[in-house]
Design a protein around this motif. Structure first.
Motif, PDB file in Angstrom:
ATOM      1  N   HIS A   1       0.827  -1.206   0.000  1.00 22.61           N
ATOM      2  CA  HIS A   1       0.000   0.000   0.000  1.00 22.61           C
ATOM      3  C   HIS A   1       0.860   1.254   0.000  1.00 22.61           C
ATOM      4  O   HIS A   1       0.544   2.234  -0.672  1.00 22.61           O
ATOM      5  CB  HIS A   1      -0.926  -0.008   1.211  1.00 22.61           C
TER       6      HIS A   1
ATOM      7  N   GLU B   1     -17.266   4.868  -0.491  1.00 23.73           N
ATOM      8  CA  GLU B   1     -17.706   4.216   0.734  1.00 23.73           C
ATOM      9  C   GLU B   1     -16.866   4.701   1.913  1.00 23.73           C
ATOM     10  O   GLU B   1     -15.680   5.038   1.760  1.00 23.73           O
ATOM     11  CB  GLU B   1     -17.581   2.698   0.598  1.00 23.73           C
ATOM     12  N   GLU B   2     -17.496   4.757   3.079  1.00 19.34           N
ATOM     13  CA  GLU B   2     -16.756   5.107   4.284  1.00 19.34           C
ATOM     14  C   GLU B   2     -15.664   4.066   4.522  1.00 19.34           C
ATOM     15  O   GLU B   2     -15.875   2.867   4.369  1.00 19.34           O
ATOM     16  CB  GLU B   2     -17.715   5.171   5.470  1.00 19.34           C
ATOM     17  N   GLY B   3     -14.485   4.545   4.867  1.00 18.49           N
ATOM     18  CA  GLY B   3     -13.345   3.659   5.060  1.00 18.49           C
ATOM     19  C   GLY B   3     -12.406   3.624   3.868  1.00 18.49           C
ATOM     20  O   GLY B   3     -11.324   3.047   3.959  1.00 18.49           O
ATOM     21  N   THR B   4     -12.799   4.253   2.748  1.00 18.15           N
ATOM     22  CA  THR B   4     -11.942   4.282   1.560  1.00 18.15           C
ATOM     23  C   THR B   4     -10.640   5.031   1.848  1.00 18.15           C
ATOM     24  O   THR B   4     -10.652   6.131   2.413  1.00 18.15           O
ATOM     25  CB  THR B   4     -12.671   4.958   0.382  1.00 18.15           C
ATOM     26  N   ASP B   5      -9.507   4.449   1.460  1.00 16.53           N
ATOM     27  CA  ASP B   5      -8.212   5.104   1.625  1.00 16.53           C
ATOM     28  C   ASP B   5      -8.059   6.244   0.628  1.00 16.53           C
ATOM     29  O   ASP B   5      -8.226   6.043  -0.582  1.00 16.53           O
ATOM     30  CB  ASP B   5      -7.071   4.099   1.409  1.00 16.53           C
TER      31      ASP B   5
ATOM     32  N   ILE C   1      -8.729   8.459   5.568  1.00 14.09           N
ATOM     33  CA  ILE C   1      -9.851   7.698   5.027  1.00 14.09           C
ATOM     34  C   ILE C   1     -11.080   8.583   4.971  1.00 14.09           C
ATOM     35  O   ILE C   1     -11.139   9.638   5.604  1.00 14.09           O
ATOM     36  CB  ILE C   1     -10.175   6.450   5.882  1.00 14.09           C
TER      37      ILE C   1
ATOM     38  N   SER D   1     -14.253   9.201   6.479  1.00 11.11           N
ATOM     39  CA  SER D   1     -14.790   8.784   7.773  1.00 11.11           C
ATOM     40  C   SER D   1     -16.313   8.892   7.841  1.00 11.11           C
ATOM     41  O   SER D   1     -16.948   8.221   8.654  1.00 11.11           O
ATOM     42  CB  SER D   1     -14.171   9.602   8.907  1.00 11.11           C
ATOM     43  N   ALA D   2     -16.904   9.740   7.001  1.00  3.37           N
ATOM     44  CA  ALA D   2     -18.361   9.877   6.997  1.00  3.37           C
ATOM     45  C   ALA D   2     -18.814  10.592   5.731  1.00  3.37           C
ATOM     46  O   ALA D   2     -18.048  11.328   5.097  1.00  3.37           O
ATOM     47  CB  ALA D   2     -18.839  10.652   8.224  1.00  3.37           C
TER      48      ALA D   2
ATOM     49  N   TYR E   1     -17.948  14.864   1.938  1.00  2.00           N
ATOM     50  CA  TYR E   1     -17.141  13.894   2.664  1.00  2.00           C
ATOM     51  C   TYR E   1     -16.541  14.525   3.925  1.00  2.00           C
ATOM     52  O   TYR E   1     -16.096  15.680   3.903  1.00  2.00           O
ATOM     53  CB  TYR E   1     -15.981  13.391   1.801  1.00  2.00           C
TER      54      TYR E   1
ATOM     55  N   ASP F   1     -10.903  11.591   7.770  1.00  2.00           N
ATOM     56  CA  ASP F   1     -10.054  11.356   8.924  1.00  2.00           C
ATOM     57  C   ASP F   1      -8.627  11.700   8.517  1.00  2.00           C
ATOM     58  O   ASP F   1      -7.776  10.830   8.311  1.00  2.00           O
ATOM     59  CB  ASP F   1     -10.163   9.896   9.375  1.00  2.00           C
TER      60      ASP F   1
END
Length: 252
Positions: A19, A129-133, A155, A157-158, A187, A190
């Protein structure tokens, strides 16, 4: 048991390294498209004022940033510019506003006699999607130490509305009231951005594809106007609105 633990740790390290390698390549692809946005006066002291970040799109002769970044009062001999390159002596390119979307705080600038490598805008209409890098690159401390693009990683986060209701109408600002009438999703990231990051491209960590645009002022004054100490939360405008702005301009 220890053997399995060692194997698991090894797999995690390999994944992390992969990554990291993806992001290294992505940053290298993004940086040639980055510019600082500001104003310039060849006889001024100082000569330059950096107000935000921008990036090249379309044929490379257009640059994107937040509308509030260029909505500044110009002194008699100042003019709008893009700063390109790194260090204390970047190339200064005259720019002019050719299209704007104040509702989504976006603006297109045409560069005078210069074309830069353009970034690709994500084509999907669906929100991430939430959590996407993700990562974003920009100029968080301006040009105090020289023009140096800085990258932050995080990421999604929401996904949240741009405006939130308040207990009483008296607590609403004019800007918040306008946006409550036509709400849209943005968006929440985080990752920490700073005022100079306004206009920075948000892209997928594994490829140089723009999915959003950092916004520090326009969104925060709507969502956080009731907070005594505004948070360090970072917001970004989905790329669909930028794609529409670019498309409509190119059709003219």
């Amino acid at each position: 048991m220890n053997r399995y633990l060692v194997l698991l740790l090894g797999l995690l390290m390999m994944t992390s390294t992969a990554h990291g390698a993806d992001l290294v390549s992505t940053i290298k692809a993004v940086k040639p498209s980055m510019v600082g946005i500001g104003v310039f006066d060849p006889l001024g002291k100082p000569q330059a004022r950096l107000t935000g970040t921008g990036f090249a799109v379309a044929d490379g002769g257009l640059v994107v940033t937040n509308y509030h970044v260029v909505d500044v009062a110009l002194k008699p001999k100042e003019y709008l510019v893009a700063f390109y390159g790194s260090g204390t002596s970047p190339e200064v390119i005259a720019a002019r506003v050719v299209a704007k979307d104040e509702e989504h705080d976006l603006v297109l600038l045409a560069l005078q006699g210069r074309h830069l490598p353009a970034l690709v805008l994500a084509e999907s209409q669906a929100l991430l999607e939430e959590g996407t890098d993700i990562a974003f690159t920009g100029y968080p401390i301006g040009a105090i130490l020289g023009l140096t693009p800085v990258t932050h990683r995080g990421i999604v986060s929401a996904i949240t509305p741009i405006a939130i209701p308040v207990p009483t109408a008296g607590q609403l600002t004019v800007e918040a009231l306008k946006r409550l009438r036509n709400p849209y999703n943005i968006y929440q990231l985080d990752a920490t951005a700073y005022p100079g990051n306004s206009g920075s491209p948000v892209y997928l960590a594994d490829r140089a594809e723009v999915v959003a645009i950092i916004n520090k002022v326009y969104v925060k004054e709507t969502r956080e106007n009731l907070l005594r100490d505004p948070s360090a939360i970072t917001y970004a405008i989905p790329v669909r609105y930028l794609r529409d702005l670019v498309s409509n301009y190119l059709k003219k």
